[in-house]
Enzyme design. Structure first.
Site, PDB file in Angstrom:
ATOM      1  CG  ASP A 275      -2.174   0.856   0.948  1.00 40.24           C
ATOM      2  OD1 ASP A 275      -2.145   1.663   0.001  1.00 40.24           O
ATOM      3  OD2 ASP A 275      -3.162   0.743   1.701  1.00 40.24           O
TER       4      ASP A 275
HETATM    5  C1  BGC Z   1      -4.985   3.231   0.193  1.00 40.49           C
HETATM    6  C2  BGC Z   1      -5.198   2.189  -0.892  1.00 40.49           C
HETATM    7  C3  BGC Z   1      -5.121   2.841  -2.239  1.00 40.49           C
HETATM    8  C4  BGC Z   1      -3.805   3.572  -2.376  1.00 40.49           C
HETATM    9  C5  BGC Z   1      -3.634   4.232  -3.730  1.00 40.49           C
HETATM   10  C6  BGC Z   1      -3.740   4.051  -0.057  1.00 40.49           C
HETATM   11  O1  BGC Z   1      -3.603   5.100   0.849  1.00 40.49           O
HETATM   12  O2  BGC Z   1      -4.913   2.594   1.446  1.00 40.49           O
HETATM   13  O3  BGC Z   1      -6.429   1.563  -0.721  1.00 40.49           O
HETATM   14  O4  BGC Z   1      -5.255   1.854  -3.237  1.00 40.49           O
HETATM   15  O5  BGC Z   1      -3.727   4.566  -1.370  1.00 40.49           O
HETATM   16  O6  BGC Z   1      -4.559   5.205  -3.928  1.00 40.49           O
END
Ligand code: BGC
Length: 723
Positions: A275
């Site tokens: 993530d």
């Molecule tokens: C979130 C993810 C997301 C990623 C990209 C992160 O902060 O937890 O769910 O896919 O950002 O946007």
């Protein structure tokens, strides 16, 4: 970073990896054999262009594309996307195309209901269809070929803002929706799904986003893993590891989970992306802050791509230091390349560049968004059968409340390419006249702000609303939460209504007129006291661009409500966590709380939802058929309206060698019943799948013994299972 020239072309002979007819494994092997260690490291990094102030951000005006494996959060349109892609394909030495990733959670242009609302439909086929449309739209409109969804985490705490992105509290229901979403995204072959966030992120203490998680092996297997296993089984190409930790290791560096569980036990063959920034943040958990160690540990654990922190650019140094093996790097690169080959990125790297007119919402998408919204809404209260309303008998309605004439309360938080404009959505007040042609309609906002913080002007707006409501026969109270009150970093310490809305409800209640509550929300809320002022309450969630039309259809009885709660609604925060598949209490006769004696149990239970019909259940029968069992029950629509009823099958394992939840869902089926119609519903029980349970070490066991099977908690039967 300047792109390098393409040497493979100059060599004259087309390399094996560029031959579309060669087997994928050979192409992967050939390509890896040609890559330098720096190229391998690039392939495992995911960067941004034009967003986020992170270290690897490139601006849209930057003439060069980052050399990386994937770009995420790119909203620059297909033309720009293709410009950068062309550099990767035509101007780098090996010409490896990039994957273009973004969060596509419940639609791209056409906003469908948010995932939590989708689960309330108990109709995963609608999720499959809507994700297929979302994939079509994001590819054609934005050149996105990697959807960072579905989010499939099972959540027990409505304070956590991200429950809105998932499919509720039940592992089985969430699994059905997870699989449907993956199938939908990947159906047409050019877009990959990313099941996230593996695993247990929703267990964050107190619902505080990104905070510490503590859960047992047992909880892991009983609650958190099943939807991911379903995603793997449905063929998901990718997974996202979560920010949190388990058993002393951050998840992106947790080999027990990413390798032993995900790959060995579940058979996942795609790749895992971390993530956003999760890898370099591992130090915040008291884990190593050394980038070389972080890189080595995460890759060894099975986290193939690093999102947003460029951490894997340390790979050459990590290998040189002896902390990371080349085999591990090659294995990771192979997994990423395999997905690119499977998607056809090498043969078909460029996205269509459509004109604005060509990217309009197509009729099938529009149709589906309406059909879907009709099935998500949950009728929670309907005193004296106030609903459905007969439009011929309604003279005047006052639409009061902050969501009465707004589009965005219905669109949800991850709205990708959609804006709160009439092109993308509707308002409740805006569509109402069509359904009440003879009635005089009026509108007042009722409060100045939306938030849980009082806003200047709230009292004046409230007074104005009371004046407007005075001259109407019926009050349509449009309230709840705005989309940005739920979602990532949108946790709340309380789940009551914002103070201005509470004041408004009190003032309207004093008028003594019928009040119909229409609540928009991305989580469970708790407002027992305010509900007393409402004669009816329809829970709209955030059900997408056509939600207002769907709501009106329900209010006038054109559609019989069929949504059921996919989560338990607590009476107040003090009852959290509260969920239907809890484990038995040692003294069930004792009250849960001394200050809640008359009201044990939830405000509204999982599976709750009224209809304009009463569905009568016959006796559940269970019989042995071959090695399995077969259950049946008749369901009759005893009302005057045709409608859809979801039969939820719950199983209780009465005595086992390991303690068991009181009940768990093992199947559900939604059926259409005409007024007066009876249908026999058959459930085929596969003992290994439905009666077995997981030991904390992951071994499934099936014990002979007594079970109870219930159909929607309306009718049940005991049965014995013996091998
Ligand atoms: C979130 C993810 C997301 C990623 C990209 C992160 O902060 O937890 O769910 O896919 O950002 O946007």
């Amino acid at each position: 970073m300047k792109a390098k020239t393409n040497n493979t072309k100059k060599q004259g002979k087309t390399p094996l990896y560029k031959n579309p007819n060669a087997p994928i494994e050979e192409r992967v092997k050939d390509l890896i054999s040609r890559m330098t260690i720096e190229e391998k490291a690039d392939q495992l990094c995911q960067d941004t262009i034009g967003v986020d102030p992170n270290p690897d951000n490139y601006s849209l005006d930057n003439p060069y594309c980052p050399t990386c494996g994937s770009v995420y959060q790119f909203m620059g349109g297909s033309r720009n996307r293709n410009k950068f892609q062309r550099q990767a394909v035509e101007e780098t030495r090996l010409g490896i195309p990039l994957l273009w990733a973004i969060d596509v959670i419940h639609g791209w242009r056409t906003m469908f209901p948010v995932s939590l609302a989708q689960a309330a439909s108990f109709n995963p086929s609608l999720t499959e269809k809507s994700q297929r449309i979302a994939a079509r739209e994001c590819w054609q409109d934005g050149g996105i070929d990697w959807c960072l969804g579905p989010m499939v985490e099972v959540g027990h705490d409505p304070r956590w803002g991200r429950n809105v992105e998932g499919y509720g509290e039940d592992p089985y229901t969430a699994s059905c929706f997870a699989a449907a979403a993956v199938r939908g995204f990947q159906k047409d072959g050019r877009v990959a799904a990313c099941v996230k966030h593996f695993v247990g992120y929703s267990a964050c203490e107190g619902g505080r986003d990104y905070s510490y998680t503590e859960f047992s092996s047992r909880a892991l297997r009983e609650w958190y893993l099943p939807p991911f296993a379903a995603g793997v089984e449905a063929g998901a190409y990718t997974m996202m590891s979560s920010f949190n930790e388990w058993d002393g290791k951050p998840i992106p560096a947790n080999r027990a989970l990413l390798t032993d569980e995900l790959r060995t036990r579940m058979g996942f063959s795609g790749f895992v992306v971390s993530d956003c920034g999760a890898l370099h943040r591992m130090g915040n958990m008291g884990y190593t802050s050394d980038p070389i160690e972080q890189t080595s540990e995460a890759l060894y654990a099975g986290n193939e791509m690093a999102m947003g922190d460029g951490l894997y650019r340390n790979i050459p140094e990590a290998v040189a230091s002896g902390k990371l093996s080349m085999e591990t790097v090659d294995e990771a690169v192979a997994r990423v390349l395999r997905v690119k080959f499977k998607l056809g990125c090498f043969e078909n790297p460029y996205a269509p560049e459509l004109t604005r007119e060509e990217t309009c919402i197509l009729p099938d998408a529009d149709d589906l968004s309406l059909k879907f919204a009709r099935e998500t809404m949950v009728l929670l209260k309907n005193d004296n059968k106030l609903l459905p309303l007969d439009p011929a008998k309604v003279n005047s309605i006052a639409f009061i409340g902050p969501s009465a004439d707004e589009i965005h309360p219905h669109l949800g938080q991850w709205r990708a390419a959609a804006e709160p404009t009439p092109e993308y959505g509707e308002t409740l007040y805006g569509v109402a006249q069509k359904f009440f042609p003879k009635a005089t309609l009026s509108f007042a906002r009722g409060c100045a702000g939306w938030d849980y913080r009082p806003a200047p002007g709230d009292a004046e707006e409230c007074e104005k609303a009371v004046e407007v409501a005075k001259s109407a026969d019926i009050i349509m109270l449009c309230f709840g939460e705005l989309p940005w009150m739920a979602g990532e970093i949108k946790s709340r310490r309380d789940i009551c209504l914002p103070p201005a809305q509470r004041e408004l409800i009190k003032a309207l209640s004093a008028l003594g007129k019928p009040i119909i509550g229409l609540c928009c929300s991305g989580r469970a809320l708790a407002f027992q006291e305010e509900l007393k002022s409402m004669d009816a309450l329809l829970w709209l969630w955030q059900s997408g661009r056509r939600a207002p039309t769907a709501a009106m259809e329900i209010l006038v009885g054109k559609v019989n409500p069929s949504g059921k709660l996919p989560i338990t609604f607590p009476r107040s925060v003090g009852q959290i966590p509260i969920y239907y598949n809890c484990h038995g209490k040692i003294t069930p006769e004792a009250h849960d709380y001394q200050d809640l004696q008359d009201e044990d149990g939830p405000w509204f239970p999982f599976g709750y939802g009224l209809a304009y019909s009463t569905y009568k259940y016959g006796k559940v029968n269970v019989k042995r058929v071959g090695k399995g069992l077969e259950a049946s029950v008749t369901v009759k629509n005893a009302g005057k309206f045709a409608g859809k009823e979801t039969i939820i099958w719950y199983l209780s394992d009465v005595e086992a060698k390991f303690t068991q939840p009181i009940r768990k869902v093992i199947a559900f089926e939604k059926v259409m019943l005409k007024a007066g119609e009876t249908k026999e519903i058959i459930l085929k029980i596969d003992p290994k799948r439905d009666l077995a349970y997981s030991l904390p070490n992951g071994i499934q066991i099936l014990e002979p013994g007594k079970f109870i099977l219930s159909a929607s908690l309306q009718s049940e039967a005991d049965f014995w299972y013996e091998e």
